[in-house]
Design an enzyme around this catalytic site. Structure first.
Site, PDB file in Angstrom:
ATOM      1  N   ARG A 108       0.802  -1.258   0.113  1.00  0.00           N
ATOM      2  CA  ARG A 108       0.169  -0.131   0.176  1.00  0.00           C
ATOM      3  C   ARG A 108       0.802   1.265  -0.011  1.00  0.00           C
ATOM      4  O   ARG A 108       1.924   1.312   0.467  1.00  0.00           O
ATOM      5  CB  ARG A 108      -0.940   0.116   1.171  1.00  0.00           C
ATOM      6  CG  ARG A 108      -1.938  -1.104   1.368  1.00  0.00           C
ATOM      7  CD  ARG A 108      -2.924  -0.785   2.242  1.00  0.00           C
ATOM      8  NE  ARG A 108      -2.716  -0.606   3.642  1.00  0.00           N
ATOM      9  CZ  ARG A 108      -2.586  -1.640   4.363  1.00  0.00           C
ATOM     10  NH1 ARG A 108      -3.006  -2.920   3.996  1.00  0.00           N
ATOM     11  NH2 ARG A 108      -2.418  -1.495   5.723  1.00  0.00           N
ATOM     12  N   SER A 176       6.650  -5.399   7.167  1.00  0.00           N
ATOM     13  CA  SER A 176       6.112  -6.467   7.773  1.00  0.00           C
ATOM     14  C   SER A 176       6.641  -7.708   7.920  1.00  0.00           C
ATOM     15  O   SER A 176       6.220  -8.935   7.562  1.00  0.00           O
ATOM     16  CB  SER A 176       4.616  -6.820   7.382  1.00  0.00           C
ATOM     17  OG  SER A 176       4.006  -5.303   7.542  1.00  0.00           O
ATOM     18  N   ASP A 229       4.269  -3.768  11.018  1.00  0.00           N
ATOM     19  CA  ASP A 229       2.871  -3.390  10.757  1.00  0.00           C
ATOM     20  C   ASP A 229       1.961  -3.384  11.896  1.00  0.00           C
ATOM     21  O   ASP A 229       1.159  -2.378  12.113  1.00  0.00           O
ATOM     22  CB  ASP A 229       2.286  -4.389   9.770  1.00  0.00           C
ATOM     23  CG  ASP A 229       2.245  -5.870  10.141  1.00  0.00           C
ATOM     24  OD1 ASP A 229       3.042  -6.292  11.131  1.00  0.00           O
ATOM     25  OD2 ASP A 229       1.657  -6.883   9.600  1.00  0.00           O
TER      26      ASP A 229
END
Length: 509
Positions: A108, A176, A229
């Protein structure tokens, strides 16, 4: 009746008896096969059982492993990594910030505008798939792809904004994967998870790799915060609600972090923190305990995985694996019985059944379970499945999902136990200092990830189990809050809260 008539009658009787015997035999065999299926499902249910007593054993084991991981490096399967985040966003941050979130099959890109007073004035989010080839390529190819996507996003969202106008802008980077941080804006990759295997990245500083790629693409931006994350989710949770003390991500992969006292990090004695606290990245996917209800399907999945004997907790609870556990169960049932018709070759294909498809079957509420039939046909090439077999499919999905959700709940309560927020010493153990009345402290856990946000049954099982473990006296004071895009937005917020710092405020002496 003549002899011929008697002969014909006798022959017909014998034939009828033979046909009846064949039919009875078929029914008996069919029932035996059906009971094999029922027995196998019952065995799965028993092996995967999570009664509250067992969950409390998992809670205790989680807390013990957390203590051990904070006491010494390698002292626990939980890495308990320092994040160098000692001050979480407090809602006063303002300005425009960008963030990248890399951590699964998609990544993202975000742009947010903060307006102070815990307000987010605007946000733009773009999701892009990561090509499979890049997940096993080189670090330069991988980060060049990420940097180019960011450049195109900035130009598009800014209506052909000149790149010079973002010069010096601070960028938050959510990565992450297990990283050993050396400062709030640097850290080396420990290992890959979730199907990534870019060999030349291991033990490299991921921020340095990204900064070089940004330069190659003509982007003069500063990576002000490197976060996991779960840390990003905690940051946005704390930005919105000051009582947020922990965060859990439960999607394709899983992780958790929480705010710990600096003096509790024994392995880093001499840790200096301006706030007296430190966000700890648990890397809880690697948690293991003999109290976890492991089945033969879990064992087989682990043996055939890219990382045997690793990430044991993640393999029982995360979105990457739940669908494949269900596939393994159905494969075995198909071998032992014809309940699903002829054995489909697709049942031998690892990960052919994704967790979103599993969830769709589990939550099919049509009388004839038509969505189950559709997915079995289109995904597993299993056709004309009788209703009772479809019901077995839903039951298997339920067993696997319920176990996963309840184990996540136990993990969350384990974190609360470690920081004294679970009320195990009675309500007074979580009492607000100075409150003689015994008022319990409000505790918020930020939760992000598709399993929780999009899978209703999973979320209900998880919430139910947290309340069950804590008990009716304590449970009302523990709130699980859903965070949408929390991990990415939190990275941008941490970039904002760290952008003014000329030096890191957290040091290990």
């Amino acid at each position: 009746m003549g002899k011929l008539g008697l002969g014909i009658a006798a022959a017909c009787a014998v034939a009828s008896c033979a046909v009846a015997a064949v039919m009875v035999g078929r029914r008996v065999r069919s029932r035996r096969r059906w009971w094999k299926v029922v027995t196998a499902v019952q065995e799965l249910e028993a092996a995967a059982a999570t009664p509250v007593g067992r969950l409390r054993q998992v809670v205790d084991a989680m807390a013990v492993e957390m203590h051990a991981g904070l006491a010494s490096e390698g002292g626990s399967k939980l890495k308990m990594l320092l994040t160098f985040v000692d001050n979480l966003p407090d809602g006063s941050e303002n300005g425009i910030y960008y963030a990248l979130h890399v951590g699964g099959t998609n990544f993202r890109i975000l742009k947010i505008q903060l307006g102070g007073q815990r307000s987010i004035l605007g946000r733009d989010v773009e999701r892009k798939p990561i090509p499979q080839s890049l997940m096993t390529s080189t670090s330069e190819e991988f980060f060049d792809f990420i940097a180019l996507a960011l450049k195109e996003f900035i130009e598009r969202m800014g209506n052909n904004l000149q790149l010079s106008q973002v010069r010096g802008k601070d960028l938050g980077f959510t990565f992450s994967f297990p990283v050993k941080q050396t400062s709030v804006s640097s850290g080396t990759l420990i290992k890959w998870t979730k199907g990534f295997a870019i060999e030349d990245m291991v033990e490299k500083d991921v921020v340095e790799c990204l900064q070089k790629a940004l330069s190659r693409r003509g982007l003069d931006m500063n990576v002000a915060a490197l976060v996991n994350d779960s840390v990003g989710t905690l940051a946005v949770g704390h930005f919105l609600d000051k009582d947020t003390v922990a965060a859990v991500v439960i999607g394709t992969g899983t992780n958790a972090c929480y705010l710990e006292r600096a003096d509790a990090v024994i392995k880093c004695q001499g840790l200096l923190s301006t706030s007296g606290g430190m966000v700890i990245n648990m890397e809880w996917g690697n948690f293991w305990s003999s109290h976890l209800p492991r089945t033969s399907y879990d064992t087989d999945l682990d043996v055939e995985s890219q990382n045997p004997n690793d990430q044991g907790f993640e393999k029982m609870i995360s979105g990457m694996y739940l669908g494949d556990i269900v596939r393994r169960v159905i494969h075995r049932l198909s071998i032992e019985s014809d309940i699903f018709g002829p054995l489909s070759y697709k049942l031998s294909t690892r990960f052919v059944l994704s967790t979103p498809l599993m969830a769709a079957m589990h939550e099919d509420d049509s009388p004839d379970l038509r969505e189950v039939a559709k997915i079995l046909e289109e995904t597993l090439d299993i056709r004309d499945v009788p209703l009772k077999a479809r019901k077995i499919m839903v039951k298997v999905c339920d067993v696997v999902t319920r176990r996963a959700a309840r184990l996540v709940a136990a993990g969350i309560v384990g974190i609360l136990k470690k920081i004294g927020r679970d009320g195990t010493g009675g309500i007074s153990s979580g009492r607000i200092k100075g409150y003689k009345s015994g008022k319990m402290r409000r505790t918020v856990v930020a939760v992000e990830g598709g399993l929780y946000t999009s899978y209703t049954v999973f979320r209900e099982y998880l919430n139910e189990a947290v309340a069950e473990i804590l008990g009716e006296e304590i449970a009302p004071y523990v709130i699980l809050k859903t965070m949408e895009d929390g991990s990415g937005i939190g990275a941008a917020m941490l970039a904002a809260s760290n952008s003014a710092r000329s030096v890191d405020t957290v040091q290990v002496l």
